[in-house]
Design an enzyme around this catalytic site. Structure first.
Site, mmCIF file in Angstrom:
data_model
loop_
_atom_site.group_PDB
_atom_site.id
_atom_site.type_symbol
_atom_site.label_atom_id
_atom_site.label_comp_id
_atom_site.label_asym_id
_atom_site.label_seq_id
_atom_site.Cartn_x
_atom_site.Cartn_y
_atom_site.Cartn_z
ATOM 1 N N VAL A 177 0.826 -1.208 0.000
ATOM 2 C CA VAL A 177 0.000 0.000 0.000
ATOM 3 C C VAL A 177 0.864 1.263 0.000
ATOM 4 O O VAL A 177 0.684 2.173 -0.814
ATOM 5 C CB VAL A 177 -0.923 -0.015 1.247
ATOM 6 C CG1 VAL A 177 -1.688 1.272 1.381
ATOM 7 C CG2 VAL A 177 -1.874 -1.199 1.161
ATOM 8 N N HIS A 356 7.740 9.572 17.220
ATOM 9 C CA HIS A 356 6.525 10.118 16.583
ATOM 10 C C HIS A 356 5.371 9.147 16.819
ATOM 11 O O HIS A 356 4.267 9.535 17.217
ATOM 12 C CB HIS A 356 6.781 10.298 15.078
ATOM 13 C CG HIS A 356 5.540 10.486 14.259
ATOM 14 N ND1 HIS A 356 4.680 9.442 13.956
ATOM 15 C CD2 HIS A 356 4.996 11.584 13.682
ATOM 16 C CE1 HIS A 356 3.673 9.894 13.241
ATOM 17 N NE2 HIS A 356 3.840 11.197 13.057
ATOM 18 N N ASN A 357 5.629 7.883 16.583
ATOM 19 C CA ASN A 357 4.564 6.891 16.754
ATOM 20 C C ASN A 357 4.156 6.753 18.215
ATOM 21 O O ASN A 357 2.986 6.538 18.518
ATOM 22 C CB ASN A 357 5.012 5.533 16.201
ATOM 23 C CG ASN A 357 4.952 5.502 14.691
ATOM 24 O OD1 ASN A 357 4.953 6.542 14.042
ATOM 25 N ND2 ASN A 357 4.912 4.322 14.108
ATOM 26 N N GLU A 360 1.939 9.461 18.895
ATOM 27 C CA GLU A 360 0.697 9.091 18.187
ATOM 28 C C GLU A 360 -0.151 8.124 19.038
ATOM 29 O O GLU A 360 -1.360 8.316 19.192
ATOM 30 C CB GLU A 360 1.106 8.442 16.854
ATOM 31 C CG GLU A 360 0.018 7.782 16.044
ATOM 32 C CD GLU A 360 0.624 7.024 14.849
ATOM 33 O OE1 GLU A 360 1.314 7.640 14.019
ATOM 34 O OE2 GLU A 360 0.412 5.787 14.758
HETATM 35 C C1 6PG Z 1 2.421 6.934 10.412
HETATM 36 C C2 6PG Z 1 1.913 5.809 11.247
HETATM 37 C C3 6PG Z 1 2.258 4.522 10.594
HETATM 38 C C4 6PG Z 1 1.461 3.357 11.161
HETATM 39 C C5 6PG Z 1 2.125 2.795 12.376
HETATM 40 C C6 6PG Z 1 1.242 2.539 13.546
HETATM 41 O O1 6PG Z 1 3.163 7.715 10.970
HETATM 42 O O2 6PG Z 1 2.073 7.011 9.250
HETATM 43 O O3 6PG Z 1 2.469 5.842 12.504
HETATM 44 O O4 6PG Z 1 3.624 4.383 10.650
HETATM 45 O O5 6PG Z 1 0.169 3.668 11.350
HETATM 46 O O6 6PG Z 1 2.716 1.648 11.882
HETATM 47 O O7 6PG Z 1 1.048 1.218 13.669
HETATM 48 P P1 6PG Z 1 0.436 0.452 14.904
HETATM 49 O O8 6PG Z 1 -0.620 1.290 15.522
HETATM 50 O O9 6PG Z 1 -0.130 -0.749 14.223
HETATM 51 O O10 6PG Z 1 1.556 0.110 15.816
#
Ligand code: 6PG
Length: 639
Positions: A177, A356-357, A360
């Site tokens: 994707v 970053h994640n 998130e």
């Molecule tokens: C981004 C997201 C992307 C993805 C992560 C989260 O920055 O575009 O963080 O990298 O959504 O892999 O994945 P999980 O929630 O499955 O850990």
């Protein structure tokens, strides 16, 4: 206007011009034409009656073709199958052409052709003419020579690797994707791209080819499932983006391209790889003189297509080579600067993406907690909650995650809110957990982020939760506060939690910068997170401005932040206390307040911990009334 390329596949009858031409045209996603279809009736009749064509017969036909070639050059380009046996015929075809034609000669053997034609039916060409064909043939002195006696597959692969006179500026491996979206983005910026996807029987078949076929609007992309042809199609030194699943798959790809890479090439890993693996991979490739960038790319499928936020880490030399592509495809910030900047050496890019994640994860959980509280303890339905969230967006608390949550809440399936059909078990791919491990290794707090990971883990225990709920029978009671007042309080608490979460994230980045000597620029990191990525927000824009003032100040110490938190923290406390009393779990938001209260306490409870450690393990302790370098041990027993 740059004229499009015309590829003329030529050679004697039976050499495979039509079959090969059609396949090539499909591959390049341009039209195919058979020169035979342009013969005047009279010529067809002659040939069907085994009467060889004279040059005089051929002239109007060749001129007509030349005229068409000029028109095709103004369009998408074309592949033309044409015998073009003599140089003078080829000169006529080239005559009206507004650019150089790509001549592909199918070299073959008379006996093989005889055999092929014996089995060919329904074609007006009589096999008796074959010797005349070979007599007439003037082999070309230039162009691409293809041994057409080989199997079709080999012929195609040979053509593909030789034909691309204009080599691609970039290569991309892995058409999942993200790989597909990123490829479309790259091509839309005018770069010539070669894409490769492995062939796995019954699973990944003709992935690259199919992708190129679907790619109607542009012919600047070419697909391969043969690695060496893919590598040959790239301008040297090569720049190759790997977009495969983080982990073993990356190593497999690197292993397979390693023998084909040359000094000066540059490989980019655009997945969510662990930063320590990135450091190892960089070492491996640098040994061979190949540059490596570990690049965090955020923004999901849409971001990859329209412009993601890009966090490249590695050597400056590698960035000098590849940065131009990355910056071109990145999202733009408010000042129209690319949301891509060199982060730092080694695994710095992937480390920053990992955090970053982490941020998130905690932001997502915060929104989930607020939704849950409003829905089940404040009697608000999803539409009402989406309206509340919408007003927060307008109140300078906008963020991508808030925006998508509103969409989620408004989505219905028939009469039912789709969210009510979604199983409450959160998945995760690891970056939140890795952030937690990294913080443990660096010895820094990561409260909101690690709590968000644990919240996902706890959500995973669905059947256990169901069982426990029956045993304890804990009732979801309403929050006591007046709803409108409470919504205002919640809005402040939302902002406060987000600030604390970001402060925690940036602190761990600062610690890594010191520890690994990466010299990270906080303001730039925040700036490239202001657009394209999942955690883009109004808050991120403010944070980027703050760090311009001072790169080394922890976020919670900036006077502007002190002001916001001093104003907003009482709201967070109120929300947490009301929620807990109403039996609503708020793991991330309460971890934020606990972090804040500890972080802002000159006196923590840790003196007791030190005394306990010294009591049972003689671990020693330091004293507030003595030098910090001195350690003490006491026999704490009082009786
Ligand atoms: C981004 C997201 C992307 C993805 C992560 C989260 O920055 O575009 O963080 O990298 O959504 O892999 O994945 P999980 O929630 O499955 O850990």
């Amino acid at each position: 206007m740059v004229p499009s390329i015309i590829h003329i596949i030529f050679g004697v009858a039976g050499s495979g011009k039509t079959t090969i031409g059609k396949l090539l045209a499909k591959e390049l996603n341009i039209p195919f034409y058979d020169a035979d279809d342009f013969h005047p009736e009279a010529n067809i009749l002659k040939m069907s009656n085994s009467i060889p064509l004279e040059d005089i017969d051929r002239m109007p036909w060749l001129e007509k073709l030349a005229e068409n070639i000029t028109n095709w050059q103004k369009g998408k380009g074309a592949v033309l199958a044409c015998s073009a046996l003599k140089q003078k015929y080829r000169d006529i075809l080239q005559s009206g052409s507004i650019s150089k034609i790509n001549w592909i000669f199918l070299d073959t053997d008379e006996r093989i052709i005889q055999k092929r034609l014996e089995t060919r039916e329904g074609h007006f060409f009589r096999k008796e003419l074959i010797s005349t064909q070979f007599e007439t043939l003037e082999k070309p002195k230039s162009g691409i020579f293809i041994d057409a006696t080989q199997e079709l597959e080999q012929v195609m692969s040979q053509i593909k690797s030789q034909l691309i006179t204009k080599k691609s500026q970039l290569g991309l491996i892995g058409l999942g994707v993200m790989g597909k979206s990123l490829s479309k983005n790259i091509v839309s910026k005018g770069f010539g791209l070669s894409v490769y996807n492995r062939h796995v029987e019954n699973q990944e078949v003709d992935v690259a080819k199919t992708f190129v076929e679907e790619f109607e609007e542009n012919t600047n992309v070419i697909g391969f499932d043969d690695l060496s042809s893919f590598m040959n199609s790239l301008e040297q030194p090569r720049t190759i983006v790997i977009m495969v699943h983080a982990g073993k798959a990356i190593d497999e790809v690197i292993e397979s391209i390693l023998p084909l890479l040359a000094k000066g090439d540059c490989v980019i890993d655009g997945g969510n790889s662990h930063f320590k693996k990135t450091i190892e991979r960089e070492q491996l490739l640098l040994k061979q003189g190949v540059g490596f960038l570990g690049v965090g790319i955020s923004g999901g499928e849409e971001g990859a297509l329209k412009g993601p936020s890009i966090m490249p880490g590695g050597t400056k030399e590698a960035y000098l080579r590849a940065g131009v592509f990355l910056e071109a495809i990145a999202a733009k910030d408010k000042k129209d600067k690319p949301c891509c900047a060199y982060i730092g050496p080694q695994g710095a890019g992937h480390f920053v993406k990992m955090i970053h994640n982490g941020i998130e994860y905690a932001e997502m959980q915060t929104l989930a907690e607020i939704y849950h509280l409003l829905r089940y303890h404040c009697n608000q339905d999803p539409i009402q909650i989406s309206t509340i969230f919408d007003s927060w967006r307008r109140n300078k608390k906008d963020s991508f995650l808030l925006e998508i949550t509103i969409d989620i809440l408004r989505k219905k399936e028939g009469d039912v809110f789709l969210i009510d059909k979604v199983l409450d078990k959160a998945g995760q791919k690891g970056t939140g957990g890795w952030s937690t491990i990294a913080a443990l290794e660096l010895g820094v707090p990561l409260n909101t982020i690690s709590e968000a990971v644990m919240a996902r883990n706890l959500s995973g225990l669905k059947s256990r939760r169901v069982e426990t709920s029956l045993l304890y029978n804990i009732e979801k009671t309403p929050v006591k506060e007046e709803i409108n007042t409470f919504i205002d309080i919640l809005e402040d608490a939302f902002l406060v939690t987000n600030i604390i979460n970001h402060a925690i994230g940036f602190d761990v980045i600062a610690k890594a910068s010191d520890e690994y000597k990466w010299d990270l620029r906080m303001s730039e990191i925040a700036r490239i997170w202001t657009n394209g990525c999942i955690i883009r927000s109004n808050l991120m824009e403010e944070i980027s401005e703050l760090f311009i003032e001072n790169n080394n100040t922890p976020l919670l110490l900036f006077p502007q932040i002190v002001k916001s938190l001093s104003r907003g923290v009482p709201a967070l406390k109120k929300v947490i206390s009301s929620a807990v009393i109403a039996n609503c779990a708020m793991p991330v938001m309460s971890s934020a307040i606990n972090y804040f209260l500890t972080h802002s306490s000159a006196q923590s409870s840790a003196n007791i911990i030190q005394a306990q450690r010294d009591y049972f393990g003689a671990h020693t302790y330091q004293r507030v009334d003595r030098e910090i370098t001195e350690f003490f041990h006491t026999n704490w027993k009082t009786q």
